[in-house]
Design an enzyme around this catalytic site. Sequence first.
Site, PDB file in Angstrom:
ATOM      1  N   HIS A 286       0.797  -1.197  -0.008  1.00 43.84           N
ATOM      2  CA  HIS A 286       0.114  -0.143  -0.022  1.00 43.84           C
ATOM      3  C   HIS A 286       0.821   1.271   0.009  1.00 43.84           C
ATOM      4  CE1 HIS A 286      -3.537  -2.224   1.786  1.00 43.84           C
ATOM      5  NE2 HIS A 286      -3.543  -2.582   0.401  1.00 43.84           N
TER       6      HIS A 286
ATOM      7  N   GLU B 255      -6.735 -12.027  16.950  1.00 48.61           N
ATOM      8  CA  GLU B 255      -8.269 -12.512  16.766  1.00 48.61           C
ATOM      9  C   GLU B 255      -8.554 -13.460  15.464  1.00 48.61           C
ATOM     10  OE1 GLU B 255      -9.827  -8.080  15.519  1.00 48.61           O
ATOM     11  OE2 GLU B 255     -11.092  -9.349  16.715  1.00 48.61           O
TER      12      GLU B 255
HETATM   13  N1  APR Z   1      -0.611  -8.573  17.529  1.00 47.30           N
HETATM   14  C1  APR Z   1      -1.841  -9.338  16.622  1.00 47.30           C
HETATM   15  N2  APR Z   1      -2.723  -8.907  16.056  1.00 47.30           N
HETATM   16  C2  APR Z   1      -3.061  -7.525  16.285  1.00 47.30           C
HETATM   17  C3  APR Z   1      -2.004  -6.699  17.287  1.00 47.30           C
HETATM   18  C4  APR Z   1      -0.976  -7.293  17.792  1.00 47.30           C
HETATM   19  N3  APR Z   1      -0.074  -6.607  18.556  1.00 47.30           N
HETATM   20  N4  APR Z   1      -2.766  -5.673  17.345  1.00 47.30           N
HETATM   21  C5  APR Z   1      -3.750  -5.749  16.415  1.00 47.30           C
HETATM   22  N5  APR Z   1      -3.956  -6.849  16.195  1.00 47.30           N
HETATM   23  C6  APR Z   1      -4.956  -7.419  15.069  1.00 47.30           C
HETATM   24  C7  APR Z   1      -6.445  -6.774  15.117  1.00 47.30           C
HETATM   25  O1  APR Z   1      -7.155  -7.524  16.152  1.00 47.30           O
HETATM   26  C8  APR Z   1      -6.936  -6.824  13.712  1.00 47.30           C
HETATM   27  O2  APR Z   1      -7.397  -8.254  13.544  1.00 47.30           O
HETATM   28  O3  APR Z   1      -4.445  -6.852  13.726  1.00 47.30           O
HETATM   29  C9  APR Z   1      -5.521  -6.531  12.872  1.00 47.30           C
HETATM   30  C10 APR Z   1      -5.499  -5.431  12.196  1.00 47.30           C
HETATM   31  O4  APR Z   1      -6.541  -5.375  11.456  1.00 47.30           O
HETATM   32  P1  APR Z   1      -6.825  -3.761  10.756  1.00 47.30           P
HETATM   33  O5  APR Z   1      -6.863  -2.863  11.529  1.00 47.30           O
HETATM   34  O6  APR Z   1      -7.895  -4.148   9.636  1.00 47.30           O
HETATM   35  O7  APR Z   1      -5.286  -3.712   9.599  1.00 47.30           O
HETATM   36  P2  APR Z   1      -5.122  -4.146   8.215  1.00 47.30           P
HETATM   37  O8  APR Z   1      -5.464  -5.499   8.098  1.00 47.30           O
HETATM   38  O9  APR Z   1      -3.651  -3.918   8.199  1.00 47.30           O
HETATM   39  O10 APR Z   1      -5.788  -3.207   7.364  1.00 47.30           O
HETATM   40  C11 APR Z   1      -5.665  -3.264   5.955  1.00 47.30           C
HETATM   41  O11 APR Z   1      -7.136  -1.304   5.470  1.00 47.30           O
HETATM   42  O12 APR Z   1      -7.592   0.824   6.024  1.00 47.30           O
HETATM   43  C12 APR Z   1      -6.890   0.111   5.195  1.00 47.30           C
HETATM   44  O13 APR Z   1      -4.922   0.820   4.050  1.00 47.30           O
HETATM   45  C13 APR Z   1      -5.462   0.401   5.433  1.00 47.30           C
HETATM   46  O14 APR Z   1      -3.509  -1.230   4.910  1.00 47.30           O
HETATM   47  C14 APR Z   1      -4.936  -0.820   5.694  1.00 47.30           C
HETATM   48  C15 APR Z   1      -5.812  -2.081   5.259  1.00 47.30           C
END
Ligand code: APR
Length: 283
Positions: A130, A250
């Site tokens: 991204h 999760e």
């Molecule tokens: N260790 C393990 N899992 C974690 C931790 C951690 N320390 N902190 C958060 N999580 C989990 C959350 O519970 C969630 O399931 O990581 C996941 C993060 O998911 P998102 O917030 O949806 O992030 P991501 O999957 O990277 O989003 C994808 O969406 O908003 C757009 O462009 C943005 O790149 C991003 C894309």
Amino acid sequence: MKLSTTDLIQRAADDILRAKHTVALTGAGISTESGIPDFRGPDGIWTKNPELEQKAYEAYNDFRVDPQKWWIDQLDGPVNILDEWGKARPNLGHLALTELEKVKQLQRVLTQNIDNLHQKAGSKNVIDYHGNIFKLRCLNCNSRFPAEKFDAKQLQQMGQLPPRCGSCGDPLKPDVVYFGEPIPSDVSSESEQEAYKCDLMLVCGTSAVVYPFASLPILASGKQRSSLESFLNFGLQPNTPAIVVEINNEPTPLTQEGISDYLIQGKTGEILPQIVAAVQSRI
Ligand code: APR
């Protein structure tokens, strides 16, 4: 019988040592322990500010319509993300993947994160799926430039916004892929090749709901490939299905739909170093 976290960590170490080509996919979850919030977790940016998410869906079109106004709004806006995230330090999760790369047990990192923390941790083979906030990109010729080369505030004072591409002269935007913006073709083709080539995929700290990135574990697993026709851009021939291992706080749709072979539930900054220790104790 449900395996304990310790057993699953040993199993992941076995899978890594057996694999010929391992790739790690990462999302915002791997950077939360560096103080950068994720998006859809309980404390996520979108979870807490749904109006911000709505605005994020307008960014790409706003830039296309009027890049000069877009830059002025950014510069006059409340938060300078470069300053904010520029201070962040990689955590034990990032460092564990760097260590796996060093001992040649990890061939590539494909990240959705724009925070440059894998590179800061020392990882060499990173694909910024991204984009990367420390770069600017030209939408016309796809050239990328270090953001520090452009003093946007000064350009604003001289009435010379937007910054322009040194190759074709078109307006530059941050090398961040906004909602509705296509993934640059060089990035998506390399990532698709890695998904086909790997025999082990570690999926770390992502909710796996944002496409086309979320299609990569499905491609690698060989399951439900037919549902991905619309995402397959490069007509590559799949090889033997890969083992897909999730490390996440999760379960995700990959867990629920049986795309991943197993989930190690917990923090990436705690689980990944234990996996690396188990691998290192056997090489
Ligand atoms: N260790 C393990 N899992 C974690 C931790 C951690 N320390 N902190 C958060 N999580 C989990 C959350 O519970 C969630 O399931 O990581 C996941 C993060 O998911 P998102 O917030 O949806 O992030 P991501 O999957 O990277 O989003 C994808 O969406 O908003 C757009 O462009 C943005 O790149 C991003 C894309």
